[in-house]
Design a protein around this motif. Structure first.
Motif, PDB file in Angstrom:
ATOM      1  N   LEU A 132      53.572  32.652  29.128  1.00  0.00           N
ATOM      2  CA  LEU A 132      52.280  32.114  30.636  1.00  0.00           C
ATOM      3  C   LEU A 132      50.928  32.474  29.848  1.00  0.00           C
ATOM      4  CD1 LEU A 132      52.409  30.562  32.892  1.00  0.00           C
ATOM      5  CD2 LEU A 132      52.451  32.885  33.886  1.00  0.00           C
ATOM      6  N   GLY A 133      50.119  32.074  29.736  1.00  0.00           N
ATOM      7  CA  GLY A 133      49.042  31.898  29.616  1.00  0.00           C
ATOM      8  C   GLY A 133      47.704  31.574  30.442  1.00  0.00           C
ATOM      9  N   TYR A 134      46.697  31.959  30.341  1.00  0.00           N
ATOM     10  CA  TYR A 134      45.699  31.501  31.678  1.00  0.00           C
ATOM     11  C   TYR A 134      44.754  32.453  31.452  1.00  0.00           C
ATOM     12  CZ  TYR A 134      47.450  35.984  32.981  1.00  0.00           C
ATOM     13  OH  TYR A 134      48.332  37.890  33.347  1.00  0.00           O
ATOM     14  N   PRO A 135      43.597  31.852  32.106  1.00  0.00           N
ATOM     15  CA  PRO A 135      42.279  33.153  32.112  1.00  0.00           C
ATOM     16  C   PRO A 135      42.483  34.106  33.182  1.00  0.00           C
ATOM     17  CG  PRO A 135      41.525  30.621  32.628  1.00  0.00           C
ATOM     18  CD  PRO A 135      43.173  30.342  32.363  1.00  0.00           C
ATOM     19  N   THR A 136      41.601  35.109  32.507  1.00  0.00           N
ATOM     20  CA  THR A 136      41.868  35.988  34.013  1.00  0.00           C
ATOM     21  C   THR A 136      40.477  36.114  34.887  1.00  0.00           C
ATOM     22  OG1 THR A 136      42.868  37.446  32.532  1.00  0.00           O
ATOM     23  CG2 THR A 136      42.079  38.748  34.545  1.00  0.00           C
ATOM     24  N   TRP A 137      40.681  35.480  36.135  1.00  0.00           N
ATOM     25  CA  TRP A 137      39.303  35.368  36.570  1.00  0.00           C
ATOM     26  C   TRP A 137      39.881  36.447  37.996  1.00  0.00           C
ATOM     27  CZ3 TRP A 137      39.758  29.238  37.125  1.00  0.00           C
ATOM     28  CH2 TRP A 137      39.435  28.322  35.849  1.00  0.00           C
ATOM     29  N   TRP A 138      38.660  36.589  38.727  1.00  0.00           N
ATOM     30  CA  TRP A 138      37.942  38.069  39.297  1.00  0.00           C
ATOM     31  C   TRP A 138      39.526  39.231  39.469  1.00  0.00           C
ATOM     32  CZ3 TRP A 138      33.861  37.227  40.934  1.00  0.00           C
ATOM     33  CH2 TRP A 138      33.279  35.721  41.383  1.00  0.00           C
ATOM     34  N   ALA A 139      39.601  39.063  37.929  1.00  0.00           N
ATOM     35  CA  ALA A 139      40.044  40.310  38.177  1.00  0.00           C
ATOM     36  C   ALA A 139      42.328  39.788  38.637  1.00  0.00           C
ATOM     37  CB  ALA A 139      40.733  41.200  38.434  1.00  0.00           C
ATOM     38  N   THR A 140      42.252  38.480  38.008  1.00  0.00           N
ATOM     39  CA  THR A 140      43.889  38.026  38.649  1.00  0.00           C
ATOM     40  C   THR A 140      43.796  36.617  38.050  1.00  0.00           C
ATOM     41  OG1 THR A 140      45.188  37.520  40.479  1.00  0.00           O
ATOM     42  CG2 THR A 140      43.391  37.093  40.888  1.00  0.00           C
ATOM     43  N   MET A 141      44.993  36.075  38.127  1.00  0.00           N
ATOM     44  CA  MET A 141      45.411  34.938  37.053  1.00  0.00           C
ATOM     45  C   MET A 141      44.468  33.612  38.850  1.00  0.00           C
ATOM     46  SD  MET A 141      49.931  35.644  37.208  1.00  0.00           S
ATOM     47  CE  MET A 141      49.450  36.088  39.000  1.00  0.00           C
ATOM     48  N   PRO A 142      44.639  32.461  37.794  1.00  0.00           N
ATOM     49  CA  PRO A 142      44.010  31.850  38.993  1.00  0.00           C
ATOM     50  C   PRO A 142      44.533  30.906  39.912  1.00  0.00           C
ATOM     51  CG  PRO A 142      43.089  31.309  36.232  1.00  0.00           C
ATOM     52  CD  PRO A 142      44.429  32.184  36.408  1.00  0.00           C
ATOM     53  N   MET A 143      44.004  30.063  40.836  1.00  0.00           N
ATOM     54  CA  MET A 143      46.038  29.944  42.102  1.00  0.00           C
ATOM     55  C   MET A 143      45.987  29.279  41.173  1.00  0.00           C
ATOM     56  SD  MET A 143      44.248  32.481  43.833  1.00  0.00           S
ATOM     57  CE  MET A 143      45.515  31.657  45.091  1.00  0.00           C
TER      58      MET A 143
ATOM     59  N   ASN B 260      43.416  31.885  49.643  1.00  0.00           N
ATOM     60  CA  ASN B 260      44.150  32.281  49.098  1.00  0.00           C
ATOM     61  C   ASN B 260      45.183  30.280  49.132  1.00  0.00           C
ATOM     62  OD1 ASN B 260      46.703  33.515  48.330  1.00  0.00           O
ATOM     63  ND2 ASN B 260      47.293  34.126  50.833  1.00  0.00           N
ATOM     64  N   VAL B 261      44.203  29.448  48.264  1.00  0.00           N
ATOM     65  CA  VAL B 261      45.076  28.298  47.839  1.00  0.00           C
ATOM     66  C   VAL B 261      45.777  27.715  46.776  1.00  0.00           C
ATOM     67  CG1 VAL B 261      43.918  26.329  47.724  1.00  0.00           C
ATOM     68  CG2 VAL B 261      42.993  27.324  49.798  1.00  0.00           C
ATOM     69  N   ARG B 262      46.431  27.331  46.951  1.00  0.00           N
ATOM     70  CA  ARG B 262      47.612  26.817  45.888  1.00  0.00           C
ATOM     71  C   ARG B 262      47.088  25.485  45.415  1.00  0.00           C
ATOM     72  NH1 ARG B 262      48.316  31.567  47.439  1.00  0.00           N
ATOM     73  NH2 ARG B 262      49.454  32.678  46.800  1.00  0.00           N
ATOM     74  N   PRO B 263      46.054  25.584  45.068  1.00  0.00           N
ATOM     75  CA  PRO B 263      45.272  23.998  44.305  1.00  0.00           C
ATOM     76  C   PRO B 263      47.281  22.779  43.852  1.00  0.00           C
ATOM     77  CG  PRO B 263      45.140  25.436  43.450  1.00  0.00           C
ATOM     78  CD  PRO B 263      45.741  26.393  43.958  1.00  0.00           C
TER      79      PRO B 263
END
Length: 497
Positions: A412-423, A392-395
């Motif tokens: 807001l754009g992002y690739p879906t990773w692990w069925a959620t938003m990238p950290m 649960n890191v916030r880089p």
């Protein structure tokens, strides 16, 4: 209106012994028929306090093939020891009355017969109806009640929805009732134990519970991959739970009545959620969800006007009157100005999301901002991204949006990773005050669509309006530009001339 005094009401019920708490159980080869009150084996007496009410509601002698679930108390939510639990799953004791519930999700045939249309992405009479909004679901309940001569439960006046708990018509389950029915007396992660496979549920079996910690190197032998069907299945498919209910895990996520919010642990009897909000709860996960989203305690929250091909519902009915009316109100009043200021903020790893963001900028004239990490991910992306996810890191990010308060709409754009938003997206969201803004997501994916990323986004920005998302496979192909135009129009965002 004439008043009546009710001293006692004897409830006639059919019992087909199929396990703890199961009544009125119907056979699979006679789904949705109305002839199942022939085997009278038990009587349950309901003592109602002497009081004046407007009318006597009939809760008995009505054959609709729903199962009577005996009420009781249970621990709702997840223990702090449960892996991958969310912060909104605070465990607390809840007591609920007995209620009737359909052992099956509402089918496309059911829906078409009552509503006159079938909005589903997949096609089949006995497949669950999907692509329905929360309002579609409650309107179906009201119309079915009228068709069968029962009193409709819901009334809708603008942004206000009232639930007459004294009415005997059809309704959605409350979130507490849903979890009680799904658990069926169990306390494990799923109602069949602490792991689940495609033999038990229709979900993305390639991503079982805890796969995020075992994808590159399997450390836990209980984490076993299984098949991914890629579509919904017949509502009577796969084993029923201990209460005789089918597909409480997977197939389609099911709309509940409740507005999403923190659990009110003080209101422990027949809770019905927050009285105001902007998101309605859905439970159980769908055919394309990961194992973690099928957990009995997992809560998904969605715009009640949203449609999704893995989102449906099942119906319920009171077993006795509750002399109460619950009034719920949509609490957001966020509108974009005539000429909104638009920010296109995106995180891109392979360039797919960046490509979409640039097309969006050309169409809208919005300002472009790339969300960058101070220390970008390097190496095996599956491994490095899951390390942040599991912890649960916030880089930390490199750069900030200047004067974010000037923007009305954030795409807001992002690739879906692990069925959620990238950290890094979580970091971005939490670094700014986004209250009162319109946030509309777009996402590239490798086959799992949005996963539950829009729900995760919505939970984080409860004081913002989350619009309808756009998802596309990898780069989106040649049709991406047209899909972006449709998506902008659906959300009321005008393209520049």
């Amino acid at each position: 209106m004439q008043k009546f005094k009710i001293i006692t009401l004897t409830l006639t019920a059919v019992i087909l012994v199929a396990g703890f708490g199961i009544y009125l159980f119907r056979t699979e080869n006679k789904m949705k028929t109305e002839n199942n009150f022939e085997n009278l084996e038990n009587m349950e007496a309901l003592e109602l306090e002497e009081e004046n009410i407007d009318s006597i509601q009939s809760y008995t002698q009505f054959s609709d093939n729903l199962i009577l679930i005996r009420g009781g108390s249970f621990n709702m939510g997840s223990p702090i020891s449960e892996r991958q639990r969310d912060r909104d799953e605070a465990q607390h004791s809840v007591t609920i009355n007995s209620f009737y519930v359909d052992p099956y999700e509402v089918t496309q045939k059911d829906y078409r017969e009552i509503m006159g249309n079938n909005p589903s992405h997949f096609s089949g009479d006995n497949l669950p109806v999907e692509n329905v909004t929360w309002f579609d679901a409650i309107n179906y309940c009201n119309r079915l009640s009228e068709r069968r001569g029962l009193t409709p439960v819901y009334s809708i006046e603008g942004n206000t929805v009232r639930w007459n708990r004294n009415a005997n018509g059809y309704r959605l389950l409350t979130e507490a009732e849903w979890e009680y029915a799904a658990r069926a007396g169990t306390t494990t992660v799923f109602n069949n134990g602490n792991q689940i496979t495609s033999a038990n549920a229709n979900f993305h079996g390639s991503y079982p519970y805890l796969i995020e910690e075992n994808y590159v190197s399997r450390r836990d032998s209980s984490v076993v991959t299984s098949s991914y069907r890629g579509s919904t299945v017949n509502v009577s498919s796969l084993p029923a739970n201990q209460f005789g209910l089918y597909n409480m895990h997977g197939n389609v996520s099911e709309w509940c009545f409740d507005y999403y919010g923190d659990y009110d642990t003080r209101n422990a009897t027949n809770p019905a959620g927050a009285i105001s909000g902007s998101l309605r709860v859905n439970r159980g996960g769908g055919y394309n969800d990961f194992g973690k989203h099928l957990r009995s305690a997992y809560r998904s929250a969605t715009n009640p006007m949203d449609r999704d091909q893995n989102l449906g519902f099942r119906i319920a009915r009171n077993s006795q009157a509750i002399n109460d009316t619950i009034t719920t109100t949509y609490s957001l009043n966020i509108r974009a100005p005539q000429n909104p200021k638009i920010l296109i903020a995106y995180f891109s790893y392979s360039g797919n999301t960046k490509n979409a963001a640039e097309i969006i900028r050309q169409k809208t004239g919005g300002n472009l901002f790339e969300i960058r990490m101070e220390r970008p991910y390097r190496g095996n992306i599956y491994e490095v991204s899951q390390i942040d996810l599991n912890r649960n890191v916030r880089p930390r990010l490199n750069g900030r949006v200047q004067n974010i308060s000037q923007y009305d709409i954030i795409l807001l754009g992002y690739p879906t990773w692990w069925a959620t938003m990238p950290m890094p997206i979580f970091t971005f969201i939490e670094e700014y005050d986004l209250k009162g803004k319109i946030i509309i997501p777009f996402s590239s994916h490798g086959g799992t669509m949005f996963g539950d990323s829009v729900s995760d986004l919505s939970k984080l920005v409860k004081d913002s309006y989350v619009g309808f998302g756009l998802e596309f496979n990898y780069s989106g192909g040649r049709g991406l530009s047209g899909r972006i135009s449709e998506w902008l129009a659906e959300n009321g965002v005008r393209e520049r001339n």
